[in-house]
Design an enzyme around this catalytic site. Structure first.
Site, PDB file in Angstrom:
ATOM      1  N   CYS A   1       0.846  -1.194   0.000  1.00  0.00           N
ATOM      2  CA  CYS A   1       0.000   0.000   0.000  1.00  0.00           C
ATOM      3  C   CYS A   1       0.875   1.235   0.000  1.00  0.00           C
ATOM      4  O   CYS A   1       1.916   1.292   0.655  1.00  0.00           O
ATOM      5  CB  CYS A   1      -0.975  -0.012   1.176  1.00  0.00           C
ATOM      6  N   GLU A   2       0.440   2.227  -0.757  1.00  0.00           N
ATOM      7  CA  GLU A   2       1.265   3.424  -0.906  1.00  0.00           C
ATOM      8  C   GLU A   2       1.165   4.342   0.304  1.00  0.00           C
ATOM      9  O   GLU A   2       1.937   5.281   0.427  1.00  0.00           O
ATOM     10  CB  GLU A   2       0.896   4.176  -2.188  1.00  0.00           C
ATOM     11  N   HIS A   3       0.237   4.089   1.205  1.00  0.00           N
ATOM     12  CA  HIS A   3       0.088   4.964   2.374  1.00  0.00           C
ATOM     13  C   HIS A   3       1.017   4.568   3.512  1.00  0.00           C
ATOM     14  O   HIS A   3       1.466   5.419   4.268  1.00  0.00           O
ATOM     15  CB  HIS A   3      -1.362   4.938   2.871  1.00  0.00           C
ATOM     16  N   HIS A   4       1.273   3.262   3.657  1.00  0.00           N
ATOM     17  CA  HIS A   4       2.091   2.797   4.778  1.00  0.00           C
ATOM     18  C   HIS A   4       3.287   1.968   4.329  1.00  0.00           C
ATOM     19  O   HIS A   4       4.095   1.560   5.164  1.00  0.00           O
ATOM     20  CB  HIS A   4       1.236   1.940   5.724  1.00  0.00           C
TER      21      HIS A   4
ATOM     22  N   GLN B   1      -5.449  -0.747  -3.808  1.00  0.00           N
ATOM     23  CA  GLN B   1      -6.092  -1.890  -4.465  1.00  0.00           C
ATOM     24  C   GLN B   1      -7.064  -1.443  -5.563  1.00  0.00           C
ATOM     25  O   GLN B   1      -7.192  -2.099  -6.598  1.00  0.00           O
ATOM     26  CB  GLN B   1      -6.804  -2.741  -3.409  1.00  0.00           C
TER      27      GLN B   1
ATOM     28  N   HIS C   1      -4.966  -6.572   3.915  1.00  0.00           N
ATOM     29  CA  HIS C   1      -4.029  -5.451   4.011  1.00  0.00           C
ATOM     30  C   HIS C   1      -3.372  -5.452   5.385  1.00  0.00           C
ATOM     31  O   HIS C   1      -4.065  -5.327   6.398  1.00  0.00           O
ATOM     32  CB  HIS C   1      -4.772  -4.127   3.796  1.00  0.00           C
TER      33      HIS C   1
ATOM     34  N   CYS D   1      -1.694  -3.186   6.692  1.00  0.00           N
ATOM     35  CA  CYS D   1      -1.862  -1.898   7.378  1.00  0.00           C
ATOM     36  C   CYS D   1      -3.175  -1.870   8.142  1.00  0.00           C
ATOM     37  O   CYS D   1      -3.344  -1.076   9.065  1.00  0.00           O
ATOM     38  CB  CYS D   1      -1.734  -0.722   6.423  1.00  0.00           C
TER      39      CYS D   1
HETATM   40 ZN   LIG Z   1      -2.050   1.202   4.061  1.00  0.00          ZN
END
Ligand SMILES: [Zn+2]
Length: 215
Positions: A104-107, A145, A173, A175
């Protein structure tokens, strides 16, 4: 130390890095720069990077990260173009249970699960092994996703020009499960369709086929 004037890229150098030659070839200078950054990360989270178990960790993370993001080096449309064949078959073609590993690009934490992909040919079919490779080309990058699902659909639609494309992805996920809400068993499902799959009848046939167990 990081040379500010020149940030090395993956293809600056063709030298092989031990253990990774089969998968890809990375630029040693890039590995060195990334390792220096990860060494700082270790210090800043309160670790002692000099202890035995961590001595080679910055370099290992650098190599792992480059492998986990090697999709940036792949051209998904080329992968399909390299194996398209003229064929009059016009029924639904389904490749299901394709393993997906992404981050995931956020975490920058992994998400992983399965992709199920169908298309209805319009004069051309593609070698079946190419479909999982298209999934990998888009999954092995920093992703969400939803975008991953759309990119796979769009790539197949634009390259093969079929009568329709259906993509369903189910992932866990880390995260979500390792931090925050800790919903350990939740699975996120996304889907994307074009053409004939926008019709309920075709979509239902596809969804029934991917949920049935053959074995
Ligand atoms: Zn994430």
């Amino acid at each position: 130390m990081i040379d500010k004037d020149h940030i090395p890229s993956r293809d600056d150098d063709d030298d092989d890095i031990d253990g990774y030659t089969k998968i890809d070839r990375y630029n040693p200078k890039l590995i060195e720069n990334l390792s220096a950054n990860y060494l700082n990360v270790l210090k800043q989270i309160g670790e002692d990077p000099e202890r035995e178990g961590l001595l080679k960790t910055p370099e290992r993370i650098a190599k792992a990260m480059l492998y986990l993001t090697h999709g940036y080096d792949l051209d998904a449309q080329n992968i399909l173009n390299s194996a398209m064949f003229k064929e009059e078959y016009s029924q639904m073609v389904i490749v299901k249970d394709i393993e997906v590993y992404s981050m995931c690009e956020h975490h920058m934490l992994p998400f992983f699960g399965k992709a199920h992909i169908a298309y209805i040919p319009n004069g051309y079919v593609v070698g079946l092994s190419k479909i999982p490779r298209v999934v990998d080309a888009f999954a092995r990058r920093l992703q969400v996703q939803e975008r991953l699902t759309n990119q796979i659909r769009d790539c197949i639609q634009e390259t093969l020009n079929p009568i329709g494309v259906g993509v369903v992805i189910e992932c866990r996920h880390l995260c979500m499960s390792m931090r925050g809400v800790q919903k350990q068993n939740s699975v996120t499902t996304t889907s994307a369709f074009t053409g004939e799959f926008l019709k309920e009848k075709t979509r239902t046939e596809f969804l029934n086929l991917i949920s049935s167990k053959l074995s």
